[in-house]
Structure formats: structure tokens, C-alpha cells
Design an enzyme around this catalytic site. Sequence first.
Site, PDB file in Angstrom:
ATOM      1  N   HIS A 207       0.882  -1.215  -0.133  1.00  0.00           N
ATOM      2  CA  HIS A 207       0.077   0.008  -0.044  1.00  0.00           C
ATOM      3  C   HIS A 207       0.832   1.409   0.067  1.00  0.00           C
ATOM      4  O   HIS A 207       0.321   2.292  -0.010  1.00  0.00           O
ATOM      5  CB  HIS A 207      -0.884  -0.161   1.347  1.00  0.00           C
ATOM      6  CG  HIS A 207      -0.119   0.399   2.559  1.00  0.00           C
ATOM      7  ND1 HIS A 207       0.460  -0.616   3.010  1.00  0.00           N
ATOM      8  CD2 HIS A 207      -0.065   1.624   3.387  1.00  0.00           C
ATOM      9  CE1 HIS A 207       1.056  -0.253   4.125  1.00  0.00           C
ATOM     10  NE2 HIS A 207       0.711   0.984   4.284  1.00  0.00           N
TER      11      HIS A 207
HETATM   12  N1  UDP Z   1      -3.458  -5.785   8.689  1.00  0.00           N
HETATM   13  C1  UDP Z   1      -4.735  -6.123   8.929  1.00  0.00           C
HETATM   14  N2  UDP Z   1      -5.511  -6.497   7.963  1.00  0.00           N
HETATM   15  C2  UDP Z   1      -4.960  -6.541   6.554  1.00  0.00           C
HETATM   16  C3  UDP Z   1      -3.737  -6.164   6.188  1.00  0.00           C
HETATM   17  C4  UDP Z   1      -2.874  -5.697   7.610  1.00  0.00           C
HETATM   18  O1  UDP Z   1      -5.184  -6.138  10.015  1.00  0.00           O
HETATM   19  O2  UDP Z   1      -5.752  -6.800   5.696  1.00  0.00           O
HETATM   20  C5  UDP Z   1      -2.518  -5.143   9.712  1.00  0.00           C
HETATM   21  C6  UDP Z   1      -1.313  -5.877   9.976  1.00  0.00           C
HETATM   22  O3  UDP Z   1      -1.248  -7.210  10.654  1.00  0.00           O
HETATM   23  C7  UDP Z   1      -0.509  -4.735  10.835  1.00  0.00           C
HETATM   24  C8  UDP Z   1      -1.327  -3.506  10.244  1.00  0.00           C
HETATM   25  O4  UDP Z   1      -2.458  -3.825   9.691  1.00  0.00           O
HETATM   26  O5  UDP Z   1      -0.571  -5.176  12.081  1.00  0.00           O
HETATM   27  C9  UDP Z   1      -0.271  -2.593   9.201  1.00  0.00           C
HETATM   28  O6  UDP Z   1      -0.816  -1.795   8.958  1.00  0.00           O
HETATM   29  P1  UDP Z   1      -0.428  -1.152   7.568  1.00  0.00           P
HETATM   30  O7  UDP Z   1       0.217  -2.065   6.442  1.00  0.00           O
HETATM   31  O8  UDP Z   1      -1.884  -0.589   7.037  1.00  0.00           O
HETATM   32  O9  UDP Z   1       0.559  -0.057   7.752  1.00  0.00           O
HETATM   33  P2  UDP Z   1       2.180   0.164   8.051  1.00  0.00           P
HETATM   34  O10 UDP Z   1       2.519  -1.062   9.132  1.00  0.00           O
HETATM   35  O11 UDP Z   1       2.802   0.156   6.792  1.00  0.00           O
HETATM   36  O12 UDP Z   1       2.218   1.485   8.859  1.00  0.00           O
END
Ligand code: UDP
Length: 363
Positions: A207
Amino acid sequence: MNIITIVGARPQFIKAAAVSAALLRTGSITERLLHTGQHFDDNMSSVFFRELGIPEPHWNLGISGGWHGAMTGAQLAGIETVLQEQTPDLVLVYGDTNSTLAGALASAKLHIPVAHVEAGLRSFNRRMPEEVNRVLTDHVSQWLFAPTQAAVDNLKREGMEGEQVHCVGDVMYDAALHFSEVARARGKPTPAALAAAGRPYALATMHRAENTDDPHRLRVIVEALSALSAEIDVVCPLHPRTRGAIERLGLGLAAQAGMHWIDPVGYLDMIKMEQSAQLIVTDSGGVQKEAFFFHRPCVTLRDETEWVELLDAGWNRLAPPQSSATLLAACRTALGSSGRPVNPYGEGDAAARIARILQETLA
Ligand code: UDP
């Protein structure tokens, strides 16, 4: 003591699930949540409040979409109004989203102290919106809760050290430990897509703007995952931004055997899916670490990462999506591999440590 916590995006709900519970346990801190509305779909927002026991947001500003300036500006104005009315003792922010920066900036201008959870992370790539958000947030915060020693070192290089900086560990590790138990106890069957697959699989998420806003990189990722799915099933819960970009590019989500494009799932399903994946392919910060928490090999779809410890320990490798052949080769190499035993993210008590520090210093 009154705290207002600013949340807005999926990873912040998961971090808040760990920290809000610890704040409540102090018995002396009253926390209220302000949701900016940055993420609003049921499967990007409400499901986390329903399943993870996070307090219902006291305010929801309903601000999402638009380019960075418009979104951050509207959030800044909305948060400022609430803070002026409420005058909390402290504002708590998480991570590196536009909501984080808006919350920190609104508070700093009103002379309300800011606590930043996940301080000190750096990609050293200022083209990333997240890098701009986290650098600026750190510099206006009074409490810097760093998840790792590398983060502490980054803060020190920018002049932030001493009593301001606390190396508490990673609240996402706390969440992963706690909610693995909850997910197990819930005993809900595996999500439909996996039950249908019934075979070993790789789990993929992407994403980041550097991938979704770059047609070449996005095409490479979709091609490489499709090719990988001929060798091992691939399950990909698609972030709404990614789904939109794929549709705009006309890449199409071929209904190809072995390739499962699904909607985002709740955290309890997500960690179960991570635990039984043979391989994790991601550009997410949180998912890179969860791969390690559950001892799964990880391929990271980026040029650099903030979580450098996992590269050093061999759990993770960078695979910038330049060519689908190279990316596919990286996935093949990672399959079946593992890293060295390391423990960079604390003991699973980061949230309790944050709550204790806030309670002691604000008492
Ligand atoms: N996550 C979730 N469902 C999904 C994809 C990701 O619950 O379909 C969770 C994942 O396990 C992690 C968090 O969302 O704990 C990560 O968020 P994201 O990838 O949106 O943001 P980033 O960590 O890159 O800031």
C-alpha cells in the site's frame, strides 16, 4: 490526568489496542480517542474497534481523502478545535501518518505536551510522506517512545537524547503476543479464501505510495505475485488504495487459480494468516515485523526499511520492485529460509512501560 490520543489509520488502531489497555490499567489516567477519519471503511477501521477492545472514539472528524496538504490541513484545524475545548494534559500520537503529524502540530502550537509512540524510526528517504511525518513529529514531541536501539541512535543523531527518550520496545510486539492468544481462543475458522485454498500459501500486502503511485513498480509486483502463484498459492488482502491504483492502471485482478485477491481482513484474521504463511511479501512496516514475530521469512517490496535489525538477522530481505523476474527470484530464495535468533523489540511490555512513564512524570 487527561490524555487525548489521536488515531486515524489501521496500524494506529492496533498500537492503540495495546497502549489504551495499559493506560486504563493505571487507574489514574483518563484517555479519550480522537479518530481523524483517515481510514473509514468497516474493514479498515470499525473491525479493529469491534475486535480489539479499543475504546470507542470520543470524536470522529470524518476527514479522509484529498492530497496530503488538504488532508493534513483539515485534520490540523479539526484537532485544534477539540484540543482548545478540552485542554488535555497530554496528547498521544502513533507512528507516521498524516493524522500523527496533524495531532502533534496542533498540540505543539497550543503548548500541550506530545508523546510520540514509535519515535526515531528513519528510512532516510524524504520522498516518503511517512518520513516527513515522523521526523517533524519527533521534533515537536516531549516524550519519545522508541521501539528499538536503532531508533534511539537516530534520535540522538538529530539532537534528541536524555530524559526525553525512552527505549520501551515495540507496542506491535505486545499486540501480536496478546492478540495471538485472543485469536486462538476465538477459534474462528481460517478466512474463507484460505480455507478454499487449503494449500501452503504466501501472504502479500502492499500500500506504500512509492509502489501504488508508480505504475511500473505496481505492474512488477502484480506480475511477480501472479507468477509466484503458479508455484505456491498467493493470498493478497488488498488495501483500498492499491485496489484503486490497480483498477486505474487496468492491470486487472485475474481470477487465476492460486492467486487470491481478497478484501482487507481484521487483525485477528491477519495474524492467523501470517502465522501459517510459508512466506510474507510486503511493503508494510507492521507486517515486516509480524513476519519476524511469527518466524516467517519476509521479502520487503521497498528500497530501504526502518526495521534494519531484521535485515541484519536474515529474517527479511529488500526486493525493490524493479523487475518481476528479480522479485520472483527473491521470493523463491526466501521460501524455506529463516534468520538468526534475535530480540530487538523488547519483552512485550512496551505499552505497560509507556503507561508507567507517563503516570510517573505527569503525577
Ligand atoms: N493488517 C490487517 N489486515 C490486513 C492487512 C494488514 O489487520 O488486511 C494489519 C497488519 O497485521 C499490521 C497492520 O495492519 O498489524 C499494518 O498496517 P499497514 O500495513 O496498513 O501500515 P504500516 O504498518 O505499513 O504503517
